[in-house]
Design a protein around this motif. Structure first.
Motif: not given
Length: 70
Positions: A29-33, A42, A49-50, A40, A53
């Protein structure tokens, strides 16, 4: 083969909002809001992935030491 831990607690680095999410087992999952501040997220450089991180546990592919996203 076990998928490992699938639940992770994401912490937004901008507003410190925390939210529990279920991680996908077959993709990064590269993006998460962020649900609160709508930032957003990253992955940090070197992370796949998020979840790696900003999550409480790394994503399932990394847990299984099989790499992620080629």
């Amino acid at each position: 083969m076990s998928a490992g831990i699938l639940e992770s607690v994401l912490t937004c680095p901008h507003c410190n909002f925390v939210e529990q999410e279920t991680m996908p087992t077959d993709a990064c999952q590269f993006y998460y809001e962020c649900s609160r501040c709508k930032t957003m997220l990253r992955p940090k450089p070197g992370d796949c992935c998020v979840f790696c991180s900003f999550g409480s546990v790394p994503c399932p592919p990394i847990q299984q030491q099989r790499g992620c996203c080629g």
